[in-house]
Write an enzyme that holds these catalytic residues in place. Structure first.
Site, PDB file in Angstrom:
ATOM      1  N   CYS A  43       0.827  -1.211   0.000  1.00 20.90           N
ATOM      2  CA  CYS A  43       0.000   0.000   0.000  1.00 20.90           C
ATOM      3  C   CYS A  43       0.864   1.265   0.000  1.00 20.90           C
ATOM      4  O   CYS A  43       0.683   2.158  -0.815  1.00 20.90           O
ATOM      5  CB  CYS A  43      -0.927  -0.030   1.219  1.00 20.90           C
ATOM      6  SG  CYS A  43      -1.914   1.449   1.383  1.00 20.90           S
ATOM      7  N   CYS A  48      -1.677   1.772  -2.947  1.00 24.53           N
ATOM      8  CA  CYS A  48      -2.647   2.852  -2.733  1.00 24.53           C
ATOM      9  C   CYS A  48      -2.013   4.251  -2.701  1.00 24.53           C
ATOM     10  O   CYS A  48      -2.501   5.178  -3.356  1.00 24.53           O
ATOM     11  CB  CYS A  48      -3.381   2.672  -1.408  1.00 24.53           C
ATOM     12  SG  CYS A  48      -3.427   1.007  -0.746  1.00 24.53           S
ATOM     13  N   LYS A  51      -0.106   5.465  -5.907  1.00 22.43           N
ATOM     14  CA  LYS A  51      -1.129   5.521  -6.958  1.00 22.43           C
ATOM     15  C   LYS A  51      -2.001   6.761  -6.810  1.00 22.43           C
ATOM     16  O   LYS A  51      -2.236   7.488  -7.765  1.00 22.43           O
ATOM     17  CB  LYS A  51      -2.001   4.270  -6.866  1.00 22.43           C
ATOM     18  CG  LYS A  51      -3.161   4.314  -7.818  1.00 22.43           C
ATOM     19  CD  LYS A  51      -4.201   3.298  -7.454  1.00 22.43           C
ATOM     20  CE  LYS A  51      -5.028   3.712  -6.266  1.00 22.43           C
ATOM     21  NZ  LYS A  51      -5.918   2.649  -5.822  1.00 22.43           N
ATOM     22  N   TYR A 177      -9.244  -3.385 -11.377  1.00 27.51           N
ATOM     23  CA  TYR A 177      -9.197  -1.967 -11.009  1.00 27.51           C
ATOM     24  C   TYR A 177      -7.800  -1.369 -11.131  1.00 27.51           C
ATOM     25  O   TYR A 177      -7.639  -0.199 -11.476  1.00 27.51           O
ATOM     26  CB  TYR A 177      -9.820  -1.738  -9.619  1.00 27.51           C
ATOM     27  CG  TYR A 177      -8.904  -2.007  -8.442  1.00 27.51           C
ATOM     28  CD1 TYR A 177      -8.159  -0.996  -7.874  1.00 27.51           C
ATOM     29  CD2 TYR A 177      -8.795  -3.278  -7.884  1.00 27.51           C
ATOM     30  CE1 TYR A 177      -7.326  -1.229  -6.787  1.00 27.51           C
ATOM     31  CE2 TYR A 177      -7.980  -3.535  -6.805  1.00 27.51           C
ATOM     32  CZ  TYR A 177      -7.245  -2.512  -6.255  1.00 27.51           C
ATOM     33  OH  TYR A 177      -6.420  -2.745  -5.196  1.00 27.51           O
ATOM     34  N   GLU A 181      -6.999   1.932 -13.309  1.00 25.51           N
ATOM     35  CA  GLU A 181      -6.445   3.135 -12.670  1.00 25.51           C
ATOM     36  C   GLU A 181      -5.172   3.613 -13.373  1.00 25.51           C
ATOM     37  O   GLU A 181      -4.998   4.808 -13.621  1.00 25.51           O
ATOM     38  CB  GLU A 181      -6.164   2.852 -11.191  1.00 25.51           C
ATOM     39  CG  GLU A 181      -7.450   2.697 -10.394  1.00 25.51           C
ATOM     40  CD  GLU A 181      -7.218   2.378  -8.933  1.00 25.51           C
ATOM     41  OE1 GLU A 181      -8.097   2.693  -8.121  1.00 25.51           O
ATOM     42  OE2 GLU A 181      -6.178   1.794  -8.585  1.00 25.51           O
ATOM     43  N   HIS A 435     -26.802  21.054  -1.012  1.00 21.43           N
ATOM     44  CA  HIS A 435     -26.962  21.657  -2.320  1.00 21.43           C
ATOM     45  C   HIS A 435     -25.963  22.790  -2.534  1.00 21.43           C
ATOM     46  O   HIS A 435     -25.722  23.549  -1.611  1.00 21.43           O
ATOM     47  CB  HIS A 435     -28.393  22.213  -2.437  1.00 21.43           C
ATOM     48  CG  HIS A 435     -28.699  22.723  -3.810  1.00 21.43           C
ATOM     49  ND1 HIS A 435     -28.868  21.869  -4.881  1.00 21.43           N
ATOM     50  CD2 HIS A 435     -28.835  23.984  -4.276  1.00 21.43           C
ATOM     51  CE1 HIS A 435     -29.118  22.598  -5.960  1.00 21.43           C
ATOM     52  NE2 HIS A 435     -29.099  23.882  -5.623  1.00 21.43           N
ATOM     53  N   GLU A 440     -26.127  14.879  -3.470  1.00 23.16           N
ATOM     54  CA  GLU A 440     -27.536  15.049  -3.084  1.00 23.16           C
ATOM     55  C   GLU A 440     -28.457  14.195  -3.958  1.00 23.16           C
ATOM     56  O   GLU A 440     -29.574  13.878  -3.570  1.00 23.16           O
ATOM     57  CB  GLU A 440     -27.963  16.517  -3.106  1.00 23.16           C
ATOM     58  CG  GLU A 440     -27.991  17.144  -4.486  1.00 23.16           C
ATOM     59  CD  GLU A 440     -28.425  18.624  -4.446  1.00 23.16           C
ATOM     60  OE1 GLU A 440     -29.348  18.962  -3.691  1.00 23.16           O
ATOM     61  OE2 GLU A 440     -27.815  19.419  -5.191  1.00 23.16           O
TER      62      GLU A 440
HETATM   63  C1  LIG Z   1      -1.208  -0.855  -7.536  1.00 22.00           C
HETATM   64  C2  LIG Z   1      -2.037  -1.155  -6.316  1.00 22.00           C
HETATM   65  C3  LIG Z   1      -2.968  -0.243  -5.897  1.00 22.00           C
HETATM   66  C4  LIG Z   1      -3.737  -0.499  -4.774  1.00 22.00           C
HETATM   67  N1  LIG Z   1      -4.658   0.429  -4.389  1.00 22.00           N
HETATM   68  C5  LIG Z   1      -5.417   0.205  -3.292  1.00 22.00           C
HETATM   69  C6  LIG Z   1      -6.359   1.181  -2.858  1.00 22.00           C
HETATM   70  O1  LIG Z   1      -6.531   2.235  -3.490  1.00 22.00           O
HETATM   71  N2  LIG Z   1      -7.071   0.933  -1.745  1.00 22.00           N
HETATM   72  C7  LIG Z   1      -6.904  -0.232  -1.029  1.00 22.00           C
HETATM   73  O2  LIG Z   1      -7.570  -0.403  -0.005  1.00 22.00           O
HETATM   74  N3  LIG Z   1      -6.026  -1.170  -1.412  1.00 22.00           N
HETATM   75  C8  LIG Z   1      -5.271  -0.985  -2.522  1.00 22.00           C
HETATM   76  N4  LIG Z   1      -4.358  -1.928  -2.912  1.00 22.00           N
HETATM   77  C9  LIG Z   1      -4.283  -3.192  -2.152  1.00 22.00           C
HETATM   78  C10 LIG Z   1      -3.457  -3.023  -0.872  1.00 22.00           C
HETATM   79  O3  LIG Z   1      -2.198  -2.511  -1.185  1.00 22.00           O
HETATM   80  C11 LIG Z   1      -3.328  -4.392  -0.204  1.00 22.00           C
HETATM   81  O4  LIG Z   1      -4.614  -4.920   0.016  1.00 22.00           O
HETATM   82  C12 LIG Z   1      -2.618  -4.295   1.154  1.00 22.00           C
HETATM   83  O5  LIG Z   1      -1.343  -3.747   1.002  1.00 22.00           O
HETATM   84  C13 LIG Z   1      -2.524  -5.696   1.777  1.00 22.00           C
HETATM   85  O6  LIG Z   1      -1.795  -5.646   2.970  1.00 22.00           O
HETATM   86  P1  LIG Z   1      -1.026  -6.946   3.491  1.00 22.00           P
HETATM   87  O7  LIG Z   1      -0.523  -6.591   4.859  1.00 22.00           O
HETATM   88  O8  LIG Z   1      -1.859  -8.139   3.343  1.00 22.00           O
HETATM   89  O9  LIG Z   1       0.206  -7.155   2.491  1.00 22.00           O
HETATM   90  P2  LIG Z   1       1.291  -6.159   1.911  1.00 22.00           P
HETATM   91  O10 LIG Z   1       0.966  -4.756   2.148  1.00 22.00           O
HETATM   92  O11 LIG Z   1       1.520  -6.606   0.519  1.00 22.00           O
HETATM   93  O12 LIG Z   1       2.589  -6.450   2.798  1.00 22.00           O
HETATM   94  C14 LIG Z   1       3.298  -7.651   2.727  1.00 22.00           C
HETATM   95  C15 LIG Z   1       4.748  -7.371   3.104  1.00 22.00           C
HETATM   96  O13 LIG Z   1       5.410  -8.608   3.377  1.00 22.00           O
HETATM   97  C16 LIG Z   1       6.742  -8.524   2.912  1.00 22.00           C
HETATM   98  N5  LIG Z   1       7.225  -9.893   2.773  1.00 22.00           N
HETATM   99  C17 LIG Z   1       6.762 -10.853   1.935  1.00 22.00           C
HETATM  100  N6  LIG Z   1       7.398 -12.017   2.165  1.00 22.00           N
HETATM  101  C18 LIG Z   1       8.273 -11.781   3.173  1.00 22.00           C
HETATM  102  C19 LIG Z   1       9.201 -12.604   3.877  1.00 22.00           C
HETATM  103  N7  LIG Z   1       9.342 -13.902   3.617  1.00 22.00           N
HETATM  104  N8  LIG Z   1       9.950 -12.034   4.860  1.00 22.00           N
HETATM  105  C20 LIG Z   1       9.819 -10.718   5.162  1.00 22.00           C
HETATM  106  N9  LIG Z   1       8.937  -9.908   4.540  1.00 22.00           N
HETATM  107  C21 LIG Z   1       8.176 -10.439   3.561  1.00 22.00           C
HETATM  108  C22 LIG Z   1       6.604  -7.752   1.608  1.00 22.00           C
HETATM  109  O14 LIG Z   1       7.843  -7.174   1.221  1.00 22.00           O
HETATM  110  C23 LIG Z   1       5.555  -6.712   1.993  1.00 22.00           C
HETATM  111  O15 LIG Z   1       6.145  -5.524   2.480  1.00 22.00           O
HETATM  112  C24 LIG Z   1      -3.557  -1.699  -4.032  1.00 22.00           C
HETATM  113  C25 LIG Z   1      -2.607  -2.634  -4.446  1.00 22.00           C
HETATM  114  C26 LIG Z   1      -1.854  -2.361  -5.576  1.00 22.00           C
HETATM  115  C27 LIG Z   1      -0.824  -3.379  -6.016  1.00 22.00           C
END
Ligand SMILES: Cc1cc2nc3c(=O)[nH]c(=O)nc-3n(C[C@H](O)[C@H](O)[C@H](O)COP(=O)(O)OP(=O)(O)OC[C@H]3O[C@@H](n4cnc5c(N)ncnc54)[C@H](O)[C@@H]3O)c2cc1C
Length: 452
Positions: A43, A48, A51, A177, A181, A435, A440
């Site tokens: 994110c 997010c 973006k 999406y 975007e 308004h 609205e």
């Molecule tokens: C282009 C794009 C736009 C988006 N826009 C939106 C939006 O507008 N609104 C919205 O709500 N959501 C949006 N999302 C979705 C949102 O980013 C994800 O739903 C959210 O980040 C999920 O959180 P998470 O904690 O599950 O995983 P993530 O945020 O993906 O975090 C996982 C982390 O784990 C780390 N990792 C993985 N494996 C290991 C390992 N073995 N050891 C150590 N670290 C590791 C990764 O490096 C990463 O930092 C978007 C996603 C993308 C790709």
């Protein structure tokens, strides 16, 4: 307190992992969190946040054009990509530091590096082993490019924010999406954008009227939107990339962005050393308390294949920490989660699509409205807003609200509260509008929609 190094070891410092680590630590647990790439996860770094910053950037050109008929004169300023890219980088670095400080502020230990499960109570990062009472997997998902001739030339959302050179000609592949975007962002910034989707209409899962209206409006903005076509190959030529399509046409491009799907981020995680069951899609199977099939190992956020939204991962992180370290049993309520697509114009949606509502409630009443936003009565821009309410006829409850139009994401948040509280159409009807706004219209749609 256990005899282990930690009470909780969180793998992945993204939206879900950071929130769970912070809260568990705040409740007194001894917490470590490992991150191998960037604090804040998808994110903050490649999702997010960057973006939305790029969406803002892409809207200035249109705003400038719209201003002419309001009396603003002069040449349209030129867009300079390195300024946006580098200012974005600085802002993300600021956020990375804030995330790290937040964790350290609650005494969670931040471990830099890729974590690997050794057994159900041991995690390794590089050559160090850490013992822990519980493990939380929050490793998210990773973009995926299918294998085809020239696929090595394709980029994903991970790379697109930091391109060295601005792509004057961009091909976006995908109909979700994220693809929509990015097509809007680069179109707004001045690229010549072609978006390809293999199905008959993009944005699968959204209400059918919204999908059709969005396609119509996006085409008007200049995106060359093509359905029922896919990429056959990408070749490198002296004039950049040449994309050959399944219909035999070719499209020259400076970059080809693949946004056709994301896969669970499980590489090198050591799942073979524990008894964690995966779904057919490769996501981690959990129960409503985020417990995997291996006692002591939990998972949440995108890796579990839910709605893949930051606020959902945050809610799950909080629910997990409360459940395990505060003994509070309230589960996450997944009903009426609002979402937005930051295309131009925006899409905002909450609740059931017409198709889903029909299947769930049987008899439904629809309210629809299409109108020109007030701003464009003077700007002259040919853009139409569309709004739709879906009402369960038996209970009069509003069960779906959908919109394509400026600020749809902002408008939908308030409607989501009303709908979660069970607001009926009668409540919408007796609510006084603000308004003059577009919003609205949601409280003034009186006549049920009749199909011709
Ligand atoms: C282009 C794009 C736009 C988006 N826009 C939106 C939006 O507008 N609104 C919205 O709500 N959501 C949006 N999302 C979705 C949102 O980013 C994800 O739903 C959210 O980040 C999920 O959180 P998470 O904690 O599950 O995983 P993530 O945020 O993906 O975090 C996982 C982390 O784990 C780390 N990792 C993985 N494996 C290991 C390992 N073995 N050891 C150590 N670290 C590791 C990764 O490096 C990463 O930092 C978007 C996603 C993308 C790709």
């Amino acid at each position: 307190m256990s005899d282990k190094d930690y009470d909780l070891f969180v793998i992945g410092a993204g939206s879900g992992g950071v929130r769970a680590a912070r809260m568990a630590s705040g409740f007194g647990a001894r917490v470590a969190i490992a991150e191998d790439r960037y604090m804040g996860g998808t994110c903050v770094n490649v999702g997010c946040v960057p973006k939305k910053l790029y969406v803002y950037a892409s809207e200035y050109g249109k705003g400038y054009e719209d201003g002419r008929e309001f009396g603003w004169q002069g040449d349209k300023p030129a867009f300079y990509w390195p300024t946006l890219r580098d200012n974005k980088k600085n802002e993300i670095s600021r956020l990375n530091a804030i995330y790290k400080n937040l964790l350290q502020g609650v005494q969670a230990e931040v471990i830099d590096g890729r974590a690997r499960l050794v057994d159900a109570n041991t995690v390794a990062v590089s050559d160090r082993h850490y013992t822990t009472e519980r493990i939380l997997i929050a490793t998210g998902t990773w973009p995926y490019v299918p294998d085809f001739p020239g696929s090595e030339y394709a980029i994903t959302s991970n790379e697109v924010f930091d391109l060295e050179n601005f792509p004057e000609r961009l091909v976006v592949v995908g109909g979700g999406y994220i693809a929509v975007e990015f097509a809007g962002i680069f179109n707004g910034l001045g690229s010549q954008v072609t978006q390809l989707y293999r199905g008959p209409l993009f944005l699968r899962g959204f209400d059918a009227d919204i999908r059709a209206h969005a396609a119509q409006e996006i085409r008007k903005t200049g995106v060359d939107l093509r359905f029922e076509v896919n990429v056959e190959s990408i070749a490198s030529t002296p004039d950049g990339l040449l994309v050959t399509l399944t219909d035999g046409q070719t499209v020259p491009a400076d970059a080809v962005l693949y946004a056709t799907g994301r896969r669970p981020h499980l590489d090198g995680l050591g799942l073979e050393n524990v008894n964690v069951v995966l779904s057919d899609a490769g996501t981690i199977v959990v129960d409503h308390e985020f417990q995997t099939s291996e006692p002591g190992i939990y998972a949440l956020g995108d890796i579990t294949g839910g709605m893949e939204l930051t606020p959902v991962a945050l809610a799950e992180g909080m629910a997990f920490a409360r459940r395990v370290y505060r003994d509070s049993a309230s589960p996450v309520d997944y009903d009426f989660i609002p979402t937005a697509v930051f295309c131009q114009p925006n899409i905002g949606t909450v609740g059931f699509t017409e198709e889903e509502a029909q299947a769930r409630f049987g008899k439904i009443t629809l309210f629809k409205s299409t109108f020109r936003p007030m701003k464009h009565t003077i700007s002259g821009r040919d853009e139409k807003t569309f709004m739709k309410l879906i009402v369960d006829t038996a209970s009069d409850r509003v069960v779906g609200a959908h919109m394509v139009g400026p600020d749809a994401g902002e408008i939908m948040q308030g409607l989501a509260i009303a709908m979660r509280a069970g607001a009926t159409k009668a409540v919408f009807d007796t609510t006084i509008g603000i308004h003059p706004t577009a919003a609205e219209e949601f409280v003034t749609m009186r006549e049920p929609w009749q199909d011709d």
